[in-house]
Design a protein around this motif. Structure first.
Motif, PDB file in Angstrom:
ATOM      1  N   SER B 306       0.831  -1.205   0.000  1.00  0.00           N
ATOM      2  CA  SER B 306       0.000   0.000   0.000  1.00  0.00           C
ATOM      3  C   SER B 306       0.863   1.252   0.000  1.00  0.00           C
ATOM      4  CB  SER B 306      -0.906   0.019   1.240  1.00  0.00           C
ATOM      5  OG  SER B 306      -1.593   1.263   1.339  1.00  0.00           O
ATOM      6  N   THR B 307       0.316   2.287  -0.624  1.00  0.00           N
ATOM      7  CA  THR B 307       0.935   3.592  -0.482  1.00  0.00           C
ATOM      8  C   THR B 307       0.798   4.037   0.972  1.00  0.00           C
ATOM      9  OG1 THR B 307      -1.151   4.473  -1.281  1.00  0.00           O
ATOM     10  CG2 THR B 307       0.669   4.403  -2.844  1.00  0.00           C
ATOM     11  N   ARG B 324       3.732  -4.147   2.966  1.00  0.00           N
ATOM     12  CA  ARG B 324       4.780  -3.234   2.529  1.00  0.00           C
ATOM     13  C   ARG B 324       4.178  -1.872   2.238  1.00  0.00           C
ATOM     14  NH1 ARG B 324       9.374  -2.770   3.738  1.00  0.00           N
ATOM     15  NH2 ARG B 324      10.270  -4.675   2.892  1.00  0.00           N
ATOM     16  N   LEU B 325       4.743  -0.836   2.856  1.00  0.00           N
ATOM     17  CA  LEU B 325       4.321   0.537   2.582  1.00  0.00           C
ATOM     18  C   LEU B 325       5.279   1.149   1.568  1.00  0.00           C
ATOM     19  CD1 LEU B 325       3.615   1.669   6.250  1.00  0.00           C
ATOM     20  CD2 LEU B 325       1.888   1.352   4.467  1.00  0.00           C
ATOM     21  N   VAL B 326       4.732   1.840   0.587  1.00  0.00           N
ATOM     22  CA  VAL B 326       5.557   2.495  -0.428  1.00  0.00           C
ATOM     23  C   VAL B 326       5.133   3.958  -0.530  1.00  0.00           C
ATOM     24  CG1 VAL B 326       5.936   0.363  -1.710  1.00  0.00           C
ATOM     25  CG2 VAL B 326       3.992   1.823  -2.302  1.00  0.00           C
ATOM     26  N   PRO B 327       6.017   4.826  -1.038  1.00  0.00           N
ATOM     27  CA  PRO B 327       5.662   6.250  -1.118  1.00  0.00           C
ATOM     28  C   PRO B 327       4.440   6.489  -2.011  1.00  0.00           C
ATOM     29  CG  PRO B 327       8.015   5.915  -1.522  1.00  0.00           C
ATOM     30  CD  PRO B 327       7.382   4.556  -1.486  1.00  0.00           C
ATOM     31  N   VAL B 328       3.711   7.555  -1.701  1.00  0.00           N
ATOM     32  CA  VAL B 328       2.505   7.897  -2.459  1.00  0.00           C
ATOM     33  C   VAL B 328       2.885   8.371  -3.863  1.00  0.00           C
ATOM     34  CG1 VAL B 328       0.479   9.414  -2.507  1.00  0.00           C
ATOM     35  CG2 VAL B 328       1.345   8.550  -0.323  1.00  0.00           C
ATOM     36  N   GLY B 329       2.139   7.913  -4.855  1.00  0.00           N
ATOM     37  CA  GLY B 329       2.269   8.455  -6.206  1.00  0.00           C
ATOM     38  C   GLY B 329       3.500   7.995  -6.967  1.00  0.00           C
ATOM     39  N   ASP B 330       4.195   6.982  -6.494  1.00  0.00           N
ATOM     40  CA  ASP B 330       5.473   6.568  -7.085  1.00  0.00           C
ATOM     41  C   ASP B 330       5.321   5.197  -7.761  1.00  0.00           C
ATOM     42  OD1 ASP B 330       8.045   5.648  -7.596  1.00  0.00           O
ATOM     43  OD2 ASP B 330       8.896   6.565  -5.793  1.00  0.00           O
ATOM     44  N   ILE B 334       5.762   1.356  -6.249  1.00  0.00           N
ATOM     45  CA  ILE B 334       4.660   0.386  -6.189  1.00  0.00           C
ATOM     46  C   ILE B 334       5.086  -0.913  -6.865  1.00  0.00           C
ATOM     47  CG2 ILE B 334       2.290  -0.103  -6.924  1.00  0.00           C
ATOM     48  CD1 ILE B 334       1.867   3.029  -6.828  1.00  0.00           C
ATOM     49  N   ALA B 335       5.683  -0.772  -8.060  1.00  0.00           N
ATOM     50  CA  ALA B 335       6.151  -1.963  -8.784  1.00  0.00           C
ATOM     51  C   ALA B 335       7.197  -2.701  -7.955  1.00  0.00           C
ATOM     52  CB  ALA B 335       6.721  -1.566 -10.145  1.00  0.00           C
ATOM     53  N   GLY B 336       8.105  -1.931  -7.334  1.00  0.00           N
ATOM     54  CA  GLY B 336       9.146  -2.547  -6.514  1.00  0.00           C
ATOM     55  C   GLY B 336       8.555  -3.317  -5.342  1.00  0.00           C
ATOM     56  N   GLY B 337       7.551  -2.735  -4.702  1.00  0.00           N
ATOM     57  CA  GLY B 337       6.899  -3.403  -3.575  1.00  0.00           C
ATOM     58  C   GLY B 337       6.223  -4.695  -4.007  1.00  0.00           C
ATOM     59  N   LEU B 338       5.539  -4.640  -5.137  1.00  0.00           N
ATOM     60  CA  LEU B 338       4.866  -5.850  -5.626  1.00  0.00           C
ATOM     61  C   LEU B 338       5.894  -6.917  -5.999  1.00  0.00           C
ATOM     62  CD1 LEU B 338       2.082  -4.212  -7.854  1.00  0.00           C
ATOM     63  CD2 LEU B 338       1.745  -5.394  -5.668  1.00  0.00           C
ATOM     64  N   ARG B 350       5.455 -15.518   4.838  1.00  0.00           N
ATOM     65  CA  ARG B 350       5.635 -15.036   6.208  1.00  0.00           C
ATOM     66  C   ARG B 350       4.750 -13.804   6.454  1.00  0.00           C
ATOM     67  NH1 ARG B 350      11.214 -14.807   6.020  1.00  0.00           N
ATOM     68  NH2 ARG B 350      11.217 -12.537   5.888  1.00  0.00           N
ATOM     69  N   MET B 351       4.739 -12.900   5.476  1.00  0.00           N
ATOM     70  CA  MET B 351       3.904 -11.708   5.618  1.00  0.00           C
ATOM     71  C   MET B 351       2.414 -12.060   5.635  1.00  0.00           C
ATOM     72  SD  MET B 351       5.493  -8.656   3.312  1.00  0.00           S
ATOM     73  CE  MET B 351       6.997  -7.776   3.757  1.00  0.00           C
ATOM     74  N   ALA B 352       2.041 -13.075   4.853  1.00  0.00           N
ATOM     75  CA  ALA B 352       0.634 -13.477   4.808  1.00  0.00           C
ATOM     76  C   ALA B 352       0.182 -13.982   6.181  1.00  0.00           C
ATOM     77  CB  ALA B 352       0.419 -14.552   3.747  1.00  0.00           C
ATOM     78  N   SER B 353       1.031 -14.803   6.815  1.00  0.00           N
ATOM     79  CA  SER B 353       0.689 -15.305   8.153  1.00  0.00           C
ATOM     80  C   SER B 353       0.589 -14.159   9.145  1.00  0.00           C
ATOM     81  CB  SER B 353       1.762 -16.283   8.653  1.00  0.00           C
ATOM     82  OG  SER B 353       1.897 -17.341   7.754  1.00  0.00           O
ATOM     83  N   ALA B 354       1.547 -13.226   9.042  1.00  0.00           N
ATOM     84  CA  ALA B 354       1.532 -12.087   9.958  1.00  0.00           C
ATOM     85  C   ALA B 354       0.293 -11.222   9.717  1.00  0.00           C
ATOM     86  CB  ALA B 354       2.804 -11.259   9.782  1.00  0.00           C
ATOM     87  N   ALA B 355      -0.096 -11.070   8.455  1.00  0.00           N
ATOM     88  CA  ALA B 355      -1.270 -10.253   8.134  1.00  0.00           C
ATOM     89  C   ALA B 355      -2.518 -10.849   8.763  1.00  0.00           C
ATOM     90  CB  ALA B 355      -1.437 -10.145   6.618  1.00  0.00           C
ATOM     91  N   LEU B 356      -2.607 -12.172   8.665  1.00  0.00           N
ATOM     92  CA  LEU B 356      -3.758 -12.870   9.231  1.00  0.00           C
ATOM     93  C   LEU B 356      -3.823 -12.653  10.746  1.00  0.00           C
ATOM     94  CD1 LEU B 356      -5.830 -14.599   7.778  1.00  0.00           C
ATOM     95  CD2 LEU B 356      -4.412 -16.600   8.216  1.00  0.00           C
TER      96      LEU B 356
END
Lengths: 279, 423
Positions: B306-307, B324-330, B334-338, B350-356
């Protein structure tokens, strides 16, 4: 099973606000499991699938009855295995307690994750696809396809005035005589032969729009995996969770001369090309 | 405790209504709860209401019914108590002024909860002495006009407590509004456990859901996905939702040649089974007053890229842990985060388990406990039950309970939902 039925609620009717709701889970083999609340009515309960009628009024309707049996949490469950054959079309879903008119069901949670990017083994002669969906009036209907053989469309690539289609064949092997054909829907123009390249079950073909620009028309794409005289398969996109591809899988049109040409999916999810005048 | 919510229209569809019922239904397990709707335009609420929650209305605007009050002269005179600068001013009038005043002068309750600025003003000015006066802000202070902020500044000090959806917004109220003696608390929005099993993380799909509106910046997401598919053509993107940007986004997809990779799916309800088909969720908004879809996706087991826009995402996502947080409008960011999550299955899992796990703090039971603690503390009473943890809320996973969860829409509401705007 073919029987005469009393008139049922047509889908043109807005969903009954109190209609019982069915949750539906798909498995990767193409089977569906329906769960609904037990209404507590006496007698045996059935899930009734009724093929929506494209036949003349009064013609017998085709239906399939699946027993509803108690499941956990006081709910009723019916299973539609992939081995039960359903004719192609839209099967409206009802619950039938036998003592009154069957009641149309409305969709609850459709968990269709196992249908996304589905890849059948290819060992069966036919390909069966069932996708439950909410109709525009809010009722539960199962869209069914039955293809033998089946030519699944994958990526479409539009480059210049050419369309390249990649896909995979199910149900029969390719022979060296394999090719494809574009058939004008109204039959006013001669079919156009399209060569295919084959790698195992995968195929690719390229349609040059120049071959279609004689005038407006709609061209259906057929694959003839064993050449003329052998089985034919409409090239279609069926193997996922999207019941109606047309509004979602859309592609740019290319202008060439006085016409625009572009691929689209029909309401049956078959691939076609449309040639329309630009003026 | 007797808790009485005051809401614009308990019979409609919006996020405030859903949030209010999620909270009311959970509080009703231990408390006496009513939802008082200023207006009533249809017979039944769209959302599922716990039978223990009483729902009633003050003004009947059901056309063609015997009780219809829309023809009353009072109904056509402008409101004087409801603030003029409030977004819903046009839907308030002398009749709503009078009915709300009567209600607040006589209501039998320990706690009064207003659910929008104009109703908070009514409560602050007109509630009889006795009940706790709590105002909820579902939007943000900086989204209010200058005129409304000025009106609220004069009245909000009479509240006992004000709740916001984020800490950032609570800070704004504390800093900019000068509310001596008013407890300002960030509560978050309740999001029930979904009625479907979490995503298993194997599907090569990124999922986004929301109105196709400029603030969501789906144009950036599509451009970012152009970069993603150059590196990972096996991954694709689904965007659920309808809206006026659809044609522009469709054109962008075609211009970039992304028609095999990016799909505009249209609205879906319920949305949870659609999240469960993906492995990563994406939010590219320039503004999210809370970020309900982020919590929804996390509750379905998806890490969210997310931004880091105002106000919610940074408070929901623990950057690098459950998303993952990414800068707004960039677009590049966004591509890098994905791609970071796409290219690292182990990290994504690991992030999916933590998100849950981390999103459980937004369970209605947990949010209701926060309200309960606040109410209890301010009323100086103890509730009728035990301590923390007594609210069961939606923390149960049986098939039977499935329909009581996130898609707790009554049968009667389904037609309305199809016609309304849902993601």
């Amino acid at each position: 099973m073919t029987v005469m039925l009393p008139p049922l609620v047509p889908d043109e009717v807005e969903a009954d606000e109190l209609a019982p709701r069915a949750d539906c889970v798909a498995d990767s083999a193409g089977g569906l499991t329906f769960d609904l609340a037990d209404l507590g009515l006496p007698g045996a309960a059935y899930l009734l699938l009724r093929l929506r009628d494209r036949q003349p009024h009064g013609a017998p309707a085709r239906e399939t009855r699946l027993p509803l049996t108690p499941a956990a949490d006081g709910r009723l469950r019916a299973v539609l295995p992939s081995s039960v054959q359903l004719a192609e079309g839209r099967w409206d879903v009802y619950v039938d307690h036998g003592d009154a008119a069957p009641r149309r069901l409305s969709p609850g949670v459709n968990d269709l994750r196992s249908l996304v990017d589905r890849m059948p083994s290819g060992t069966r002669p036919h390909t069966a696809v069932r996708i439950p969906y909410a109709t525009k009036h809010g009722n539960l209907t199962v869209r069914a396809w039955h293809r033998a053989p089946h030519a699944e469309a994958g990526e479409l690539l539009i480059s210049g005035a050419e369309l390249t289609v990649r896909g995979r064949l199910f149900g029969v092997p390719f022979s060296p005589r394999a090719h494809a054909e574009l058939r004008e829907r109204t039959g006013t123009a001669a079919p156009r032969r399209v060569e295919v390249t084959v790698t195992g079950a995968d195929f690719g073909l390229t349609v040059a729009y120049a071959a279609l620009t004689g005038g407006p028309g709609t061209w259906d794409l057929w694959l003839l995996p064993q050449g003329t005289g052998g089985p034919a398969a409409r090239v279609a996109r069926l193997l996922d969770d999207v019941a109606d591809k047309k509004p979602i899988f859309t592609y740019p049109e290319v202008r060439t001369g006085t016409v625009a040409v572009g691929p689209y999916y029909t309401r049956d999810n078959d691939l076609a090309l449309r040639v329309t005048p630009t003026v | 405790m007797h808790i009485s919510f005051l809401i614009h229209n308990a019979y409609g569809i919006g996020g405030t209504i859903r949030t209010t019922y999620n909270l009311a239904n959970t509080l009703a397990e231990q408390h006496d709860v009513e939802v008082v709707s200023v207006n009533r335009h249809r017979d039944d609420p769209v959302f599922e209401v716990d039978p223990r929650v009483r729902v009633r209305h003050l003004v009947d605007i059901r056309k063609g019914t015997a009780g219809y009050e829309g023809d009353s002269p009072e109904y056509h005179r402008p409101a004087r108590v409801f603030p003029r600068a409030e977004g819903r001013f046009d839907q308030y009038n002398a009749l709503t002024d009078r009915r709300i005043a009567d209600h607040l002068a006589t209501v039998e309750a320990d706690v009064l909860v207003g659910t929008r600025p104009g109703l908070n003003v009514h409560i602050a000015r007109q509630a009889r002495s006795g009940p706790l006066r709590v105002g909820q802000e579902h939007l943000t202070l900086d989204s209010h006009s200058k005129a409304l902020r000025a009106q609220l500044r004069g009245v909000y000090p009479r509240l006992d407590a004000l709740t916001t959806t984020t800490e950032a917004d609570a800070g704004a109220y504390r800093g900019k509004m000068r509310l001596p003696g008013v407890r300002v608390h960030s509560m978050g929005n309740p999001v029930p456990e979904p009625g479907v099993a979490p995503a298993d993380g194997t599907g090569k799909w990124v999922v986004a859901a929301g109105r196709l509106a400029p603030v969501k910046r789906y144009d950036l997401l599509i451009r970012a996905f152009d970069q993603v598919r150059r590196q990972r053509p096996d991954w694709r993107l689904r965007i659920y939702g309808g809206g006026r940007q659809k044609d522009a986004l469709r054109t962008l997809i075609d211009e970039l040649g992304l028609y095999n990779h990016v799909f505009l799916m249209g609205p879906a309800h319920p949305i949870e089974p659609e999240w469960a088909k993906g492995s990563i969720a994406a939010v590219t908004s320039s503004l999210e007053s809370f970020g309900m879809t982020i919590v929804e996706a996390m509750r379905c087991g998806l890490p969210v890229v997310s931004t880091d826009c105002p106000h919610g995402p940074g408070e929901i996502i623990n950057n690098g842990v459950d998303g993952r947080l990414v800068p707004v409008g960039d677009v590049n960011a966004i591509a890098g985060g994905l791609l970071e999550l796409i290219n690292d299955d182990e990290l994504r899992g690991r992030m999916a388990s933590a998100a849950l796990h981390d999103s459980q703090r937004f369970d209605p039971a947990r949010i209701a406990e926060r309200y309960e603690s606040l109410f209890t503390e301010l009323t100086g009473r103890t509730g009728s039950g035990g301590r923390i943890g007594r609210l069961r809320g939606s923390v149960h996973r049986s098939r039977g309970a499935l329909l009581g969860g996130a898609y707790a829409v009554r049968a009667a509401g389904r037609a309305a939902l199809r016609k309304g705007r849902t993601a």
